[in-house]
Design a protein around this motif. Structure first.
Motif, short mmCIF file in Angstrom:
data_model
loop_
_atom_site.label_atom_id
_atom_site.label_comp_id
_atom_site.label_asym_id
_atom_site.label_seq_id
_atom_site.Cartn_x
_atom_site.Cartn_y
_atom_site.Cartn_z
N ALA A 1 40.79 38.38 33.43
CA ALA A 1 40.41 39.39 34.42
C ALA A 1 38.96 39.82 34.23
O ALA A 1 38.21 40.01 35.20
N ASP A 2 38.54 39.96 32.99
CA ASP A 2 37.15 40.33 32.72
C ASP A 2 36.19 39.23 33.20
O ASP A 2 35.15 39.51 33.79
N ARG A 3 36.56 37.97 32.94
CA ARG A 3 35.70 36.87 33.39
C ARG A 3 35.67 36.79 34.92
O ARG A 3 34.62 36.51 35.52
N ALA A 4 36.81 37.06 35.56
CA ALA A 4 36.86 37.05 37.03
C ALA A 4 35.97 38.15 37.60
O ALA A 4 35.28 37.94 38.61
N ALA A 5 35.97 39.32 36.97
CA ALA A 5 35.13 40.42 37.43
C ALA A 5 33.65 40.04 37.33
O ALA A 5 32.84 40.36 38.23
N THR A 6 33.29 39.35 36.26
CA THR A 6 31.90 38.89 36.11
C THR A 6 31.55 37.88 37.19
O THR A 6 30.45 37.93 37.77
N ALA A 7 32.48 36.96 37.49
CA ALA A 7 32.23 35.98 38.54
C ALA A 7 32.03 36.65 39.90
O ALA A 7 31.17 36.26 40.69
N VAL B 1 32.91 29.41 42.51
CA VAL B 1 33.46 28.33 41.70
C VAL B 1 34.10 28.89 40.44
O VAL B 1 35.24 28.54 40.09
N ALA B 2 33.38 29.77 39.74
CA ALA B 2 33.92 30.37 38.52
C ALA B 2 35.14 31.22 38.82
O ALA B 2 36.12 31.23 38.07
N LEU B 3 35.12 31.94 39.94
CA LEU B 3 36.26 32.76 40.31
C LEU B 3 37.47 31.89 40.60
O LEU B 3 38.60 32.22 40.21
N GLY B 4 37.26 30.75 41.25
CA GLY B 4 38.36 29.82 41.51
C GLY B 4 38.95 29.28 40.23
O GLY B 4 40.17 29.15 40.10
N GLU B 5 38.11 28.98 39.27
CA GLU B 5 38.59 28.49 37.97
C GLU B 5 39.45 29.56 37.28
O GLU B 5 40.49 29.24 36.68
N LEU C 1 41.12 31.90 38.82
CA LEU C 1 42.36 32.03 39.58
C LEU C 1 43.35 30.95 39.17
O LEU C 1 44.54 31.22 38.98
N ASP C 2 42.86 29.73 38.99
CA ASP C 2 43.73 28.64 38.51
C ASP C 2 44.28 28.95 37.11
O ASP C 2 45.46 28.74 36.83
N ALA C 3 43.39 29.41 36.22
CA ALA C 3 43.80 29.72 34.85
C ALA C 3 44.83 30.84 34.84
O ALA C 3 45.81 30.81 34.06
N TYR C 4 44.61 31.84 35.70
CA TYR C 4 45.55 32.95 35.82
C TYR C 4 46.94 32.44 36.22
O TYR C 4 47.96 32.86 35.65
N TRP C 5 46.97 31.50 37.16
CA TRP C 5 48.26 31.01 37.65
C TRP C 5 49.00 30.22 36.58
O TRP C 5 50.22 30.32 36.44
N VAL C 6 48.27 29.46 35.78
CA VAL C 6 48.90 28.74 34.66
C VAL C 6 49.52 29.74 33.68
O VAL C 6 50.65 29.56 33.21
#
Length: 255
Positions: A169-175, A182-186, A188-193
């Motif tokens: 979540a912290d990395r997504a906020a930075t993205a 692109v980073a936000l999509g990555e 989101l994928d990691a979150y789903w896993v």
């Protein structure tokens, strides 16, 4: 009824209801175009709206400033506790605070939620944030109960997975702040896993097939809410690409 009690419109320990409503009642009508089990948090958002509406009806000076929004998050949690529907505070935060935000809570009781609004570049994700109905509804309570049981039992990997979700979540906020789709999509994928590790059955075969059918057209994808059905959120590589996405889904997607 629970919202009326939490909002203070009705005192369950007070005089008989017929006496409390002697001056007249309040009729509330609600509707939704979103299907049951959407994963969009609409039950929590509706509860928040009801509590705010009751309070505004009782106090014409009531206004949703920052302090009132924070208190409304807590009040919605109280409504859901009364209803025994389970859940946390994330859904009402999403509805009470508009736009991108990062919400956190520290350990201990009572729970205190801190919400920080994020400021992405103008038009970030414009035409690229896509919601797709999977055609499968799934109520969250069963999944949530299994997740909470795993947390209480300190099941192998659950604690580590929760910590990984927080870091993500912290990395997504930075993205988001950097306008990096692109980073936000990555993330989101990691979150789903990680979500699938938390709750077996969160990704039905139909949903897995839907994601795979558009994998080359999106930066990331995940089911909203607890998983199991409802809406799929996508970050498309190209703006206004819905027709191509719909074609890629073929007969898998619903309007």
């Amino acid at each position: 009824k629970c919202a009326a009690v939490v909002a203070g419109a009705i005192d369950v320990a007070g005089s008989p209801l017929v006496e409390q409503l002697a001056g007249g009642g309040l009729e509330v009508t609600s509707w939704s175009r979103v299907p049951t089990g959407s994963g969009l948090g609409t039950s929590s958002i509706l509860a928040a709206c009801l509590v705010a509406a009751f309070r505004a009806a009782r106090d014409e000076a009531y206004a949703l400033d920052d302090a009132a929004r924070g208190e409304l998050v807590d009040a919605t949690l109280a409504v859901e506790a009364e209803l025994t529907t389970g859940g946390g505070w994330q859904d009402q935060v999403g509805g009470i605070y508009g736009g991108f935000k990062l919400a956190t809570s520290s350990t201990g009781l009572p729970v205190r939620v801190e919400t920080r609004l994020l400021e992405p570049p103008p038009d970030f994700l414009a035409g690229r944030l896509v919601l797709v109905y999977t055609g499968t509804a799934r109520l969250a309570k069963d999944l949530l109960e299994r997740v909470l049981k795993g947390w209480r039992d300190r099941a192998p990997g659950v604690v580590d997975t929760v910590a990984a979700l927080v870091r993500g979540a912290d990395r997504a906020a930075t993205a988001i702040a950097n306008g990096d789709a692109v980073a936000l999509g990555e993330e989101l994928d990691a979150y789903w896993v990680l979500k699938q590790k938390m709750a077996a059955g969160a990704e039905p075969d139909r949903v897995r097939a839907m994601i795979e059918s558009v994998r080359d057209r999106v930066h990331g994808a995940a089911l909203c809410g607890a998983g199991g059905g409802g809406f799929l959120v996508l970050i498309a590589k190209a703006a206004d690409d819905v027709p191509s996405l719909r074609a890629a889904f073929g007969t898998l997607a619903c309007d």
